[in-house]
Design a protein around this motif. Structure first.
Motif, PDB file in Angstrom:
ATOM      1  N   GLU A  49       9.620  -2.924  28.684  1.00 58.56           N
ATOM      2  CA  GLU A  49      10.367  -4.031  28.072  1.00 58.56           C
ATOM      3  C   GLU A  49      10.957  -4.958  29.128  1.00 58.56           C
ATOM      4  O   GLU A  49      10.940  -6.188  28.965  1.00 58.56           O
ATOM      5  CB  GLU A  49      11.468  -3.479  27.177  1.00 58.56           C
ATOM      6  CG  GLU A  49      12.188  -4.557  26.389  1.00 58.56           C
ATOM      7  CD  GLU A  49      13.095  -3.986  25.307  1.00 58.56           C
ATOM      8  OE1 GLU A  49      14.021  -4.708  24.896  1.00 58.56           O
ATOM      9  OE2 GLU A  49      12.865  -2.840  24.893  1.00 58.56           O
ATOM     10  N   ALA A  50      11.473  -4.379  30.221  1.00 58.04           N
ATOM     11  CA  ALA A  50      12.064  -5.195  31.280  1.00 58.04           C
ATOM     12  C   ALA A  50      11.013  -6.079  31.936  1.00 58.04           C
ATOM     13  O   ALA A  50      11.271  -7.256  32.235  1.00 58.04           O
ATOM     14  CB  ALA A  50      12.732  -4.297  32.318  1.00 58.04           C
ATOM     15  N   GLU A  51       9.825  -5.527  32.173  1.00 56.07           N
ATOM     16  CA  GLU A  51       8.759  -6.315  32.801  1.00 56.07           C
ATOM     17  C   GLU A  51       8.312  -7.467  31.901  1.00 56.07           C
ATOM     18  O   GLU A  51       8.103  -8.591  32.369  1.00 56.07           O
ATOM     19  CB  GLU A  51       7.566  -5.410  33.133  1.00 56.07           C
ATOM     20  CG  GLU A  51       7.801  -4.448  34.284  1.00 56.07           C
ATOM     21  CD  GLU A  51       7.820  -5.146  35.629  1.00 56.07           C
ATOM     22  OE1 GLU A  51       7.427  -6.335  35.701  1.00 56.07           O
ATOM     23  OE2 GLU A  51       8.223  -4.496  36.608  1.00 56.07           O
ATOM     24  N   ILE A  52       8.166  -7.188  30.616  1.00 54.85           N
ATOM     25  CA  ILE A  52       7.751  -8.253  29.696  1.00 54.85           C
ATOM     26  C   ILE A  52       8.823  -9.336  29.615  1.00 54.85           C
ATOM     27  O   ILE A  52       8.528 -10.539  29.637  1.00 54.85           O
ATOM     28  CB  ILE A  52       7.461  -7.667  28.298  1.00 54.85           C
ATOM     29  CG1 ILE A  52       6.251  -6.738  28.367  1.00 54.85           C
ATOM     30  CG2 ILE A  52       7.207  -8.791  27.288  1.00 54.85           C
ATOM     31  CD1 ILE A  52       5.964  -6.006  27.071  1.00 54.85           C
ATOM     32  N   ASN A  53      10.072  -8.924  29.551  1.00 52.93           N
ATOM     33  CA  ASN A  53      11.163  -9.896  29.509  1.00 52.93           C
ATOM     34  C   ASN A  53      11.219 -10.743  30.771  1.00 52.93           C
ATOM     35  O   ASN A  53      11.598 -11.926  30.730  1.00 52.93           O
ATOM     36  CB  ASN A  53      12.502  -9.184  29.314  1.00 52.93           C
ATOM     37  CG  ASN A  53      12.923  -9.130  27.854  1.00 52.93           C
ATOM     38  OD1 ASN A  53      12.792 -10.111  27.138  1.00 52.93           O
ATOM     39  ND2 ASN A  53      13.398  -7.984  27.417  1.00 52.93           N
ATOM     40  N   ALA A  54      10.879 -10.135  31.911  1.00 47.60           N
ATOM     41  CA  ALA A  54      10.897 -10.878  33.168  1.00 47.60           C
ATOM     42  C   ALA A  54       9.785 -11.922  33.212  1.00 47.60           C
ATOM     43  O   ALA A  54       9.932 -12.975  33.844  1.00 47.60           O
ATOM     44  CB  ALA A  54      10.760  -9.914  34.347  1.00 47.60           C
ATOM     45  N   LEU A  55       8.681 -11.641  32.530  1.00 49.65           N
ATOM     46  CA  LEU A  55       7.544 -12.568  32.547  1.00 49.65           C
ATOM     47  C   LEU A  55       7.699 -13.678  31.515  1.00 49.65           C
ATOM     48  O   LEU A  55       7.313 -14.817  31.750  1.00 49.65           O
ATOM     49  CB  LEU A  55       6.246 -11.804  32.283  1.00 49.65           C
ATOM     50  CG  LEU A  55       5.813 -10.850  33.396  1.00 49.65           C
ATOM     51  CD1 LEU A  55       4.665  -9.964  32.921  1.00 49.65           C
ATOM     52  CD2 LEU A  55       5.407 -11.625  34.639  1.00 49.65           C
ATOM     53  N   THR A  56       8.239 -13.337  30.358  1.00 52.18           N
ATOM     54  CA  THR A  56       8.462 -14.321  29.305  1.00 52.18           C
ATOM     55  C   THR A  56       9.521 -13.789  28.368  1.00 52.18           C
ATOM     56  O   THR A  56       9.467 -12.623  27.977  1.00 52.18           O
ATOM     57  CB  THR A  56       7.170 -14.615  28.512  1.00 52.18           C
ATOM     58  OG1 THR A  56       7.438 -15.598  27.510  1.00 52.18           O
ATOM     59  CG2 THR A  56       6.607 -13.371  27.878  1.00 52.18           C
ATOM     60  N   PRO A  57      10.513 -14.600  28.017  1.00 49.15           N
ATOM     61  CA  PRO A  57      11.543 -14.109  27.102  1.00 49.15           C
ATOM     62  C   PRO A  57      10.947 -13.690  25.772  1.00 49.15           C
ATOM     63  O   PRO A  57      10.134 -14.407  25.178  1.00 49.15           O
ATOM     64  CB  PRO A  57      12.470 -15.325  26.930  1.00 49.15           C
ATOM     65  CG  PRO A  57      12.222 -16.176  28.145  1.00 49.15           C
ATOM     66  CD  PRO A  57      10.772 -15.969  28.472  1.00 49.15           C
ATOM     67  N   ILE A  58      11.321 -12.506  25.311  1.00 47.01           N
ATOM     68  CA  ILE A  58      10.838 -12.025  24.034  1.00 47.01           C
ATOM     69  C   ILE A  58      11.588 -12.759  22.918  1.00 47.01           C
ATOM     70  O   ILE A  58      12.809 -12.781  22.890  1.00 47.01           O
ATOM     71  CB  ILE A  58      11.042 -10.501  23.902  1.00 47.01           C
ATOM     72  CG1 ILE A  58      10.225  -9.791  24.993  1.00 47.01           C
ATOM     73  CG2 ILE A  58      10.631 -10.006  22.533  1.00 47.01           C
ATOM     74  CD1 ILE A  58      10.445  -8.291  25.016  1.00 47.01           C
ATOM     75  N   HIS A  59      10.818 -13.340  22.020  1.00 41.52           N
ATOM     76  CA  HIS A  59      11.411 -14.109  20.925  1.00 41.52           C
ATOM     77  C   HIS A  59      12.080 -13.171  19.939  1.00 41.52           C
ATOM     78  O   HIS A  59      11.524 -12.143  19.532  1.00 41.52           O
ATOM     79  CB  HIS A  59      10.318 -14.916  20.208  1.00 41.52           C
ATOM     80  CG  HIS A  59      10.817 -15.669  19.014  1.00 41.52           C
ATOM     81  ND1 HIS A  59      11.674 -16.735  19.110  1.00 41.52           N
ATOM     82  CD2 HIS A  59      10.571 -15.492  17.682  1.00 41.52           C
ATOM     83  CE1 HIS A  59      11.925 -17.204  17.899  1.00 41.52           C
ATOM     84  NE2 HIS A  59      11.284 -16.463  17.019  1.00 41.52           N
ATOM     85  N   VAL A  60      13.293 -13.494  19.547  1.00 41.59           N
ATOM     86  CA  VAL A  60      14.034 -12.742  18.533  1.00 41.59           C
ATOM     87  C   VAL A  60      14.199 -13.646  17.328  1.00 41.59           C
ATOM     88  O   VAL A  60      14.919 -14.660  17.414  1.00 41.59           O
ATOM     89  CB  VAL A  60      15.408 -12.253  19.047  1.00 41.59           C
ATOM     90  CG1 VAL A  60      16.136 -11.521  17.951  1.00 41.59           C
ATOM     91  CG2 VAL A  60      15.233 -11.392  20.289  1.00 41.59           C
ATOM     92  N   PRO A  61      13.569 -13.320  16.211  1.00 42.92           N
ATOM     93  CA  PRO A  61      13.686 -14.188  15.021  1.00 42.92           C
ATOM     94  C   PRO A  61      15.137 -14.338  14.582  1.00 42.92           C
ATOM     95  O   PRO A  61      15.916 -13.401  14.652  1.00 42.92           O
ATOM     96  CB  PRO A  61      12.847 -13.456  13.967  1.00 42.92           C
ATOM     97  CG  PRO A  61      11.948 -12.552  14.743  1.00 42.92           C
ATOM     98  CD  PRO A  61      12.702 -12.164  15.968  1.00 42.92           C
ATOM     99  N   ALA A  62      15.472 -15.524  14.103  1.00 41.18           N
ATOM    100  CA  ALA A  62      16.824 -15.756  13.605  1.00 41.18           C
ATOM    101  C   ALA A  62      17.054 -14.985  12.320  1.00 41.18           C
ATOM    102  O   ALA A  62      16.145 -14.788  11.516  1.00 41.18           O
ATOM    103  CB  ALA A  62      17.030 -17.245  13.351  1.00 41.18           C
ATOM    104  N   ALA A  63      18.274 -14.503  12.149  1.00 39.61           N
ATOM    105  CA  ALA A  63      18.613 -13.759  10.941  1.00 39.61           C
ATOM    106  C   ALA A  63      18.548 -14.679   9.736  1.00 39.61           C
ATOM    107  O   ALA A  63      18.990 -15.822   9.775  1.00 39.61           O
ATOM    108  CB  ALA A  63      20.011 -13.144  11.080  1.00 39.61           C
ATOM    109  N   LYS A  64      18.018 -14.131   8.628  1.00 40.58           N
ATOM    110  CA  LYS A  64      17.911 -14.947   7.409  1.00 40.58           C
ATOM    111  C   LYS A  64      19.217 -14.916   6.627  1.00 40.58           C
ATOM    112  O   LYS A  64      19.920 -13.939   6.638  1.00 40.58           O
ATOM    113  CB  LYS A  64      16.768 -14.402   6.542  1.00 40.58           C
ATOM    114  CG  LYS A  64      15.404 -14.578   7.205  1.00 40.58           C
ATOM    115  CD  LYS A  64      14.311 -14.066   6.267  1.00 40.58           C
ATOM    116  CE  LYS A  64      12.939 -14.236   6.915  1.00 40.58           C
ATOM    117  NZ  LYS A  64      11.858 -13.734   6.022  1.00 40.58           N
TER     118      LYS A  64
END
Length: 238
Positions: free
Chosen positions: A223-238
């Motif tokens: 997870e840290a490596e992926i986050n370092a390469l591109t921010p992981i999108h977190v959908p907005a709460a509905k």
């Protein structure tokens, strides 16, 4: 009819209704999920030609990367690509999969055994999540001994079937260790006029007593490596 019998009848009716609903949900999605799993398994040929990754990179397509809500990405073990419809238990750290690497095999299990004993809402979420996947991160292991892990992750776009980057993984876990002491004995042969002698040999070694921690560290490292390469999108709460 007594209240207890009424309750039993109601429970059986609800159970039957849930089984029918689960089967309906699965049947509506079976073809799409099966096609998605086949596309992931077909990445084995392309994966075999990718050399070990030494530098991290990741080039995404237009779809945002997210592992939450309705995910567009997931992790899968290289060994699981043989058959995603059967839970893979090869090797010590595949026996308990890291959280990011559960989705595809869970969907494969639903296809294989049916959804009769699954909670309909849970089955629907898992199946829809599999259908929505656009990016696959394949975990390859070179070394996994006690606290040490070495390998890499290769990212693929399912839209093209081609690799879009990856990153190496090399870490030593902070898992607990214990010192184990064992004794062995050797006896000299009996000789005339002499009493046999017994020699005690003591050896010590350290063992990993916290294998779960290695899996947690592996999940965090990915997870840290992926986050370092591109921010992981977190959908907005509905």
């Amino acid at each position: 009819m007594t209240p207890s019998r009424l309750a039993l009848v109601a429970a059986l009716f609800c159970l039957a209704a849930c089984e029918r609903e689960g089967t309906r949900i699965l049947n509506e999605r079976r073809a799409a999920v099966s096609a998605k799993l086949d596309r992931v398994q077909n990445l084995r040929a392309a994966l075999a030609s990718v050399p070990p990754v030494t530098e991290a990179s990741l080039t995404l397509g237009p779809t945002p990367l997210t592992f939450t809500g309705l995910p567009t990405a997931t992790v899968v073990y290289e060994q699981a690509l043989t058959d995603l419809r059967v839970l893979n238990e090869a090797g010590p750290h595949y026996r308990t999969r890291i959280p990011q690497a559960q989705l595809l095999e869970d969907c494969g299990e639903l296809l294989r055994r049916g959804a009769d004993d699954a909670i309909p809402a849970v089955a629907k979420t898992r199946l829809d999540s599999c259908i929505n996947i656009e990016y696959i991160f394949i975990l390859r292991t070179r070394v996994f001994t006690d606290h040490d892990f070495q390998g890499d992750v290769i990212a693929f776009s399912l839209a093209t079937g081609r690799p879009i980057g990856g990153f190496p993984l090399d870490f030593t876990s902070a898992s607990r260790t214990d010192t184990v002491t064992s004794n062995s004995y050797t006896t000299t042969p009996r000789r005339r006029g002499r009493t046999p002698s017994v020699t005690k040999h003591t050896t010590s070694r350290t063992v990993n007593t916290d294998a779960q921690q290695v899996r947690f560290d592996l999940a965090d490292a990915i997870e840290a490596e992926i986050n370092a390469l591109t921010p992981i999108h977190v959908p907005a709460a509905k």
